[in-house]
Design a protein around this motif. Structure first.
Motif, mmCIF file in Angstrom:
data_model
loop_
_atom_site.group_PDB
_atom_site.id
_atom_site.type_symbol
_atom_site.label_atom_id
_atom_site.label_comp_id
_atom_site.label_asym_id
_atom_site.label_seq_id
_atom_site.Cartn_x
_atom_site.Cartn_y
_atom_site.Cartn_z
ATOM 1 N N MET A 1 0.845 -1.187 0.000
ATOM 2 C CA MET A 1 0.000 0.000 0.000
ATOM 3 C C MET A 1 0.883 1.241 0.000
ATOM 4 N N ALA A 2 0.851 2.009 -1.081
ATOM 5 C CA ALA A 2 1.597 3.264 -1.160
ATOM 6 C C ALA A 2 0.742 4.379 -0.576
ATOM 7 N N PHE A 3 1.339 5.215 0.262
ATOM 8 C CA PHE A 3 0.579 6.292 0.880
ATOM 9 C C PHE A 3 1.509 7.457 1.189
ATOM 10 N N SER A 4 0.928 8.628 1.380
ATOM 11 C CA SER A 4 1.693 9.805 1.773
ATOM 12 C C SER A 4 0.907 10.562 2.825
ATOM 13 N N ILE A 5 1.656 11.193 3.743
ATOM 14 C CA ILE A 5 1.071 12.000 4.799
ATOM 15 C C ILE A 5 1.671 13.390 4.683
ATOM 16 N N VAL A 14 -4.299 11.325 5.027
ATOM 17 C CA VAL A 14 -3.473 10.273 4.453
ATOM 18 C C VAL A 14 -3.992 10.001 3.055
ATOM 19 N N GLU A 15 -3.146 10.163 2.044
ATOM 20 C CA GLU A 15 -3.558 9.868 0.674
ATOM 21 C C GLU A 15 -2.945 8.530 0.256
ATOM 22 N N VAL A 16 -3.804 7.584 -0.066
ATOM 23 C CA VAL A 16 -3.387 6.238 -0.452
ATOM 24 C C VAL A 16 -3.476 6.116 -1.961
ATOM 25 N N THR A 17 -2.461 5.496 -2.572
ATOM 26 C CA THR A 17 -2.454 5.236 -4.007
ATOM 27 C C THR A 17 -2.622 3.729 -4.223
ATOM 28 N N GLY A 145 2.177 -6.473 5.470
ATOM 29 C CA GLY A 145 1.519 -5.311 4.876
ATOM 30 C C GLY A 145 1.732 -4.088 5.741
ATOM 31 N N THR A 146 0.840 -3.117 5.600
ATOM 32 C CA THR A 146 0.938 -1.851 6.329
ATOM 33 C C THR A 146 -0.329 -1.591 7.124
ATOM 34 N N LEU A 147 -0.145 -1.202 8.363
ATOM 35 C CA LEU A 147 -1.248 -0.808 9.228
ATOM 36 C C LEU A 147 -1.127 0.684 9.507
ATOM 37 N N LEU A 148 -2.218 1.413 9.325
ATOM 38 C CA LEU A 148 -2.267 2.821 9.705
ATOM 39 C C LEU A 148 -3.121 2.954 10.951
ATOM 40 N N ALA A 149 -2.536 3.535 11.994
ATOM 41 C CA ALA A 149 -3.254 3.765 13.245
ATOM 42 C C ALA A 149 -3.320 5.261 13.496
ATOM 43 N N ASN A 150 -4.388 5.704 14.160
ATOM 44 C CA ASN A 150 -4.511 7.130 14.461
ATOM 45 C C ASN A 150 -4.529 7.354 15.963
#
Length: 232
Positions: A1-5, A14-17, A145-150
């Motif tokens: 998962m490609a993403f940018s913050i 968070v924008e995910v591509t 993979g990738t986990l995004l936590a807030n």
């Protein structure tokens, strides 16, 4: 998962591509915008198929407080864009899963790469009664993979090396599965009332703990005097 913050934003999106066929599971209500190639689908929050998956999703909802539904985002073309925002103001933490796996506190989940997954791990009665991590179950990641936590506020990483640390449970975001943890009252019931410190989480061993600078429960209490009283 490609993403940018975007680091220039105080409370970043968070924008995910997503490439063609790539999928990601996201927190319900977290979508801000997406391109035409990305579609959002509601899925049962359970494993397996058919009736077993339905019953598993219902069971999760009843025992852990999770929603029985989860949002899946998938792109039918390359370079699909999806922007996400947490439901509380604060930083977003990216954790790479593989050799390391994590447990998450309630409300910390934002998104998970479609190649990774999580399970609900049963807790002891004591942990369930005192903790805020989903009652009798706690979210535990697995796979690669990738986990995004807030978080609510800023995030600090605490590294333990055959060590011990006690943290207010409301400030805990995520921690390594290798760590032993014990949710309990700080110094017993009477002392907890006197010091103002309630439920804490003591971690032991070697691993990482991520904490948030703000306490959502304390913040909510600070607003009570400004809210109108209910007529009921």
């Amino acid at each position: 998962m490609a993403f940018s913050i975007d680091s220039n934003m105080q409370f970043p999106l968070v924008e995910v591509t997503l490439e063609r066929g790539e999928q990601v599971y996201i927190q319900r209500g977290s979508m801000v915008y997406h391109t035409p190639s990305v579609s959002l689908n509601t899925k049962l929050n359970g494993r397996g198929s058919g009736l077993g998956k339905l019953m598993g999703a219902i069971g999760r909802s009843m025992t852990s407080g999770e929603s029985m539904l989860i949002t899946q985002a998938v792109s039918n073309a390359d370079n699909g864009k999806l922007a996400l925002a947490p439901n509380t103001p604060g930083q977003v933490l990216a954790l790479e899963l593989g050799s390391k796996q994590y447990r998450l506190n309630d409300g910390a989940f934002l998104a998970l790469d479609g190649s990774a997954q999580y399970r609900m791990e049963r807790q002891s009665v004591g942990r369930a009664l005192f903790g805020g991590q989903g009652g009798f179950f706690v979210m535990t990641t697995e796979g690669v993979g990738t986990l995004l936590a807030n978080a609510f506020g800023s995030i600090k990483k605490i590294e333990l090396n055959v060590d011990e640390m006690t943290i207010d449970n409301a400030h805990v975001v995520a921690w390594s599965t290798e760590l032993d943890y014990n949710i309990h009252l700080e110094n017993g019931f009477v002392q907890s009332i006197g010091t103002g410190e309630g439920v804490v989480n003591t971690f032991r061993g070697t691993g990482e703990v991520y904490v948030q600078s703000l306490n959502l429960e304390t913040f909510a209490h600070s607003l009570e005097s400004f809210l109108p009283l209910s007529d009921g």
